[in-house]
Design an enzyme around this catalytic site. Structure first.
Site, PDB file in Angstrom:
ATOM      1  N   HIS A 263      -6.376  -6.773   7.316  1.00  0.00           N
ATOM      2  CA  HIS A 263      -7.333  -7.427   8.021  1.00  0.00           C
ATOM      3  C   HIS A 263      -8.132  -6.361   9.014  1.00  0.00           C
ATOM      4  O   HIS A 263      -8.476  -7.003  10.361  1.00  0.00           O
ATOM      5  CB  HIS A 263      -6.606  -8.442   8.897  1.00  0.00           C
ATOM      6  CG  HIS A 263      -6.026  -9.676   7.950  1.00  0.00           C
ATOM      7  ND1 HIS A 263      -5.171 -10.683   8.419  1.00  0.00           N
ATOM      8  CD2 HIS A 263      -6.170  -9.861   6.627  1.00  0.00           C
ATOM      9  CE1 HIS A 263      -5.085 -11.558   7.744  1.00  0.00           C
ATOM     10  NE2 HIS A 263      -5.390 -11.010   6.460  1.00  0.00           N
ATOM     11  N   TYR A 272       2.354  -7.791   5.762  1.00  0.00           N
ATOM     12  CA  TYR A 272       1.460  -7.433   4.659  1.00  0.00           C
ATOM     13  C   TYR A 272       2.053  -6.172   4.052  1.00  0.00           C
ATOM     14  O   TYR A 272       1.951  -6.111   2.652  1.00  0.00           O
ATOM     15  CB  TYR A 272      -0.034  -7.330   4.855  1.00  0.00           C
ATOM     16  CG  TYR A 272      -0.749  -8.578   5.115  1.00  0.00           C
ATOM     17  CD1 TYR A 272      -1.424  -9.317   4.066  1.00  0.00           C
ATOM     18  CD2 TYR A 272      -0.595  -9.346   6.287  1.00  0.00           C
ATOM     19  CE1 TYR A 272      -1.962 -10.523   4.243  1.00  0.00           C
ATOM     20  CE2 TYR A 272      -1.454 -10.465   6.464  1.00  0.00           C
ATOM     21  CZ  TYR A 272      -1.909 -11.290   5.334  1.00  0.00           C
ATOM     22  OH  TYR A 272      -2.624 -12.232   5.511  1.00  0.00           O
ATOM     23  N   ARG A 326       0.806 -11.510  13.073  1.00  0.00           N
ATOM     24  CA  ARG A 326       1.034 -12.981  13.742  1.00  0.00           C
ATOM     25  C   ARG A 326       2.435 -13.551  13.041  1.00  0.00           C
ATOM     26  O   ARG A 326       2.764 -14.628  13.409  1.00  0.00           O
ATOM     27  CB  ARG A 326      -0.172 -13.794  13.218  1.00  0.00           C
ATOM     28  CG  ARG A 326      -0.450 -14.112  11.643  1.00  0.00           C
ATOM     29  CD  ARG A 326      -1.544 -14.685  11.572  1.00  0.00           C
ATOM     30  NE  ARG A 326      -1.504 -15.405  10.060  1.00  0.00           N
ATOM     31  CZ  ARG A 326      -1.935 -14.680   9.018  1.00  0.00           C
ATOM     32  NH1 ARG A 326      -2.517 -13.318   9.069  1.00  0.00           N
ATOM     33  NH2 ARG A 326      -1.903 -15.198   7.772  1.00  0.00           N
TER      34      ARG A 326
END
Length: 805
Positions: A263, A272, A326
């Site tokens: 991101h 990720y 997150r």
């Protein structure tokens, strides 16, 4: 009616072949190639080499059967849903619905069908080979195809559900139930995948097709090719992996310094990055030995990253929260019927298993070394034993069990040393008995990431949050409902304004980044000097923060702390999660403080403090420190819209330096001693000669510890500190050794220096090793180092070794 199946019968019905091919097998015969790949994928997603009648597998398989039975009993195909609690019909497709909305329910519906298919194919579930279950799975696939996931549908909501989540689960089911699906049914499902995941999804390495997302898309394309016998699709998937491998210098991917970004601006090694590692392991294994084996030589970069990128953030089975983005807010979800709380340990275990899987395609030496590392992590995770992990997939469980049982492996201990990751503003420090991790932010790295209604109050996680764990203590510090109950304005190590922030302040997907350049440090690989020019999120707060990572101590300095928010400003020395009972004794300058909750006091002139079972804190020269015990309620739903509303309570011991309202040039200094006893903490506080604070101002911050031969200075501006003079902003760390040698470690955290001169007023006889960036060195009664252009070093440490005079 449930049909009993032997192991042989189970393999025949579910696999079409009982052959589970390993890594490195010879090329397949052309006529059998796709059937063999289907068989291999079944093995990869169902697991192999385990005894279904033995633990921990027997109970896991039984639980799978119970869950599948519940799903089958509640399946009720209707317009807009397959399960009543998962309505995917969007009443307003023009409104953007994210992953917790309607498209997410469609994705979850396919995931439930995958669970049913696993229960049908796995032995020992009580539903193995059940013809009624088989028919229900096929009917469920037909319903989802006809009702929502088909080639004539326009996607809505979160793109991920349509391009990755749903098609991955769908294709897994197509592989597992291949013999139960007609050619027409398969063609319809594959047409839907082609519609939502066309070849153009990997045509450009940009947008949502980078890093872990690209690997996920390649998995979809590869399985679509395997199920549909399309050589072109499998080749496309293989070739589309290649952009993932090379190091990047901006944006998503792996960096030469070990960083991993997703991101664009979020450190994501533990979330990720875990997806990327696991996905590559699966695809390398699937295609090995076939006509589409992944042979790109750059894949070695991924193998190197196991120890360069992932291992530094793994500690006794957990993966550090500072690189989980997150995902830290995904603790207990409202939709989880088993109420299993996610945490840093449960995020770490799949990484361990993925390393084992990836090792099968690496060199023999790498594979053996990684398995020994994993064995150590598995053995030392006493807080959350991986083999009892309730959410770890059965194939991963089998991989870790095989490593644990491998008597040829000697578990590798946690290493000692320091690692800096300037490309993602992170650092890790490991010493015997404990480890620490530091999270910062700069103009390239976001304060924090929110999105999809997740991590709504992670505002200050990049404001110098200093995590630490013990080897046999405090391993659940951030695991045990920390994130929903901690005061988000008092995260350990941070300097923050008490200005109230709205949920998701700053915007989604890491949109908010501070306009600062000086963030980084220098290290010799054992110790380090690290600094952060801090600007508060949606705040006027500015500060200079420094950390000096030493053998048994982290020395923490703050200066130039200024704010005009009209609110109080605090530096949180520590904020320890003491669990539901909170019984740890707290001592200040030898006096045992009250154990009552709530309790607070301002410790004026405090020299040292000790928290039983955790460690010690020293305040050079004495300090006014606020201490409080508080019992805090919270729920996961307060920090994550998909979280459970159940209220949980944890007790905290918090130490803060209160800088007052609207401070001007305030400062602090303290020492953190993880795992130290009260006696050792007292002794350190009494030894006034151990630490010399050379500077603690808005211009420079630095210390020396003569007994360690350590000097560290953060030059926010050029100048002179002690025996060091720098022409420009830089970070300097010096280690003098007992053999008459020293290492001078220098970095340009701002990445702006086209030249730098550093003088150390210490007699130096010779320079024995230099980096390419060093233009010249003059020795004698002082050492003068002249560096050339440092802008291309990406903030990396430049080390100069010398022989002292």
């Amino acid at each position: 009616m449930t049909t009993p199946w032997s192991r042989r019968g189970f393999l025949a019905i579910c696999s079409g072949t009982a052959v589970a091919l390993g890594i490195g097998t010879p090329a397949f015969a052309a006529s059998d190639e796709f059937a063999t790949l289907r068989a291999r994928w079944r093995t990869l997603i169902l697991g192999e080499g385990f005894d279904p009648a033995a633990e921990p597998f027997a109970s896991r398989l039984s639980g799978l059967g119970t869950t599948a039975g519940r799903y089958r009993a509640t399946m009720a195909p209707a317009a807009g849903s397959l399960w009543p609690d998962l309505v995917y019909a969007d009443p307003d497709p023009d409104t953007d619905q994210e992953s917790f909305g309607y498209s997410g329910n469609m994705n979850t519906s396919y995931t439930r069908l995958s669970t049913l298919a696993q229960a049908y194919c796995q032995p020992g579930t009580g539903l193995t080979g059940d013809t009624g279950l088989r028919d229900a799975i096929v009917a469920g696939l037909d319903h989802l195809h006809d009702d929502v996931y088909n080639a004539s549908r326009t996607p809505y909501g979160n793109w991920y559900n349509w391009q990755i989540g749903a098609p991955q689960a769908l294709l897994d089911v197509c592989v597992l139930m291949y013999d139960a699906l007609s050619a027409t049914q398969l063609a319809g499902h594959l047409a839907a995948v082609d519609h939502f995941v066309p070849d153009s999804a990997v045509a450009s390495y940009s947008g949502t097709s980078t890093g872990a997302n690209r690997v996920d898309l390649c998995r979809v394309l590869a399985l679509r090719g395997v199920v549909g016998a399309s050589a072109a699709k499998v080749a496309l998937a293989r070739d589309a992996l290649s952009p993932v491998f090379p190091y990047v210098t901006s944006g998503d991917g792996l960096y030469a310094d070990g960083s991993f970004i997703q991101h664009t601006s979020v450190p994501y090694t533990g979330s990720y990055g875990s997806v990327l590692l696991g996905g590559l392991g699966l695809l390398f294994a699937l295609l090995a030995g076939s006509g589409w084996a992944v042979t790109d030589p750059n894949r070695q970069i991924v193998f190197d990253a196991v120890e360069h990128s992932w291992a530094p953030f793994l500690y006794n089975g957990l993966v550090m929260d500072g690189v989980a983005g997150r995902a830290i807010s995904r603790g207990l979800t409202a939709s989880d019927p088993q109420h299993i709380q996610q945490d840093d340990h449960l995020r770490g275990h799949p990484v361990l298993a993925s390393i084992v899987l990836l090792g099968q395609g690496a060199s023999d030496a790498e594979n053996a070394r990684w398995r020994a590392l994993v064995k150590g992590w598995v053995q030392r995770d006493h807080y959350s034993p991986p083999l009892a992990d309730p959410v770890l997939s059965l194939p991963h469980l089998a991989r870790l069990k095989a490593v644990q049982d491998d008597t040829s492996l000697t578990a590798v201990a946690e290493p000692a040393g320091h690692r800096l990751f300037p490309s993602m503003a992170r650092a890790t420090h490991r010493r015997p008995g404990w480890a620490a991790s530091l999270s910062m932010a700069d103009k390239r790295i976001t304060y924090y990431e929110t999105g999809n209604g997740e991590n709504l109050r992670g505002w200050h996680t990049g404001a110098g949050m200093l995590y630490w764990w013990g080897d046999t203590f405090a391993n659940g510090q951030y695991s045990d409902a920390f994130w929903p109950t901690v005061d988000p304005y008092r995260l350990p190590g941070t300097t923050t304004s008490r200005k109230a922030l709205a949920d998701a302040a700053g915007g989604d997907w890491g949109a908010a980044k501070p306009d600062v350049n000086w963030v980084g440090g220098a290290t010799d690989g054992e110790r380090a000097a690290v600094g952060q020019y801090l600007k508060g999120l949606q705040s006027t707060l500015v500060a200079k923060k420094s950390w000096f990572f030493l053998d048994d101590t982290v020395v923490c300095l703050g200066a130039g702390i200024t704010c005009t928010d009209g609110t109080a400003v605090e530096t949180t020395v520590d904020n320890r999660n003491l669990g539901p009972t909170g019984g740890a004794p707290f001592t200040v300058d030898g006096t045992l403080e009250p154990a009552a909750y709530p309790w607070s006091a301002t410790l004026t002139g405090a020299k040292w403090a000790h928290l039983g079972g955790h460690g010690g804190y020293v305040f050079p020269g004495g300090a006014a420190v606020r201490a409080l015990r508080e019992s805090r309620d919270g729920s996961w739903s307060t920090i994550n819209k998909g979280g459970a509303t159940t209220v949980v309570n944890r007790r905290y011991l918090t130490l803060c330096v209160d800088h007052g309202t609207d401070p001007v040039n305030a400062s602090y200094a303290y020492l953190l001693l993880p795992g130290a006893s009260a006696a050792r903490t007292r002794a350190r506080a009494a030894d006034a000669q151990w630490l010399t604070v050379l500077a603690n101002s808005d211009s420079q911050q630095g210390i020396s510890v003569r007994s360690l031969g350590f000097t560290g200075v953060n030059f926010w501006f050029g100048g002179t500190v002690g025996t060091l003079t720098a022409s420009d902003p830089c970070c300097v760390m010096i280690s003098e050794h007992g053999d008459g040698t020293a290492v001078i470690a220098v970095s340009d955290p701002m990445r702006m220096r086209t030249g730098l001169t550093l003088t150390w007023r210490r007699a130096v006889a010779a320079v024995t090793s230099t980096p390419a960036a060093l233009a010249s060195a003059a020795t004698g009664s002082a050492l003068t180092l002249t560096f050339g252009d440092l802008t291309g070093t990406a903030g990396a440490t430049q080390r100069v070794a010398v022989r002292l005079g």
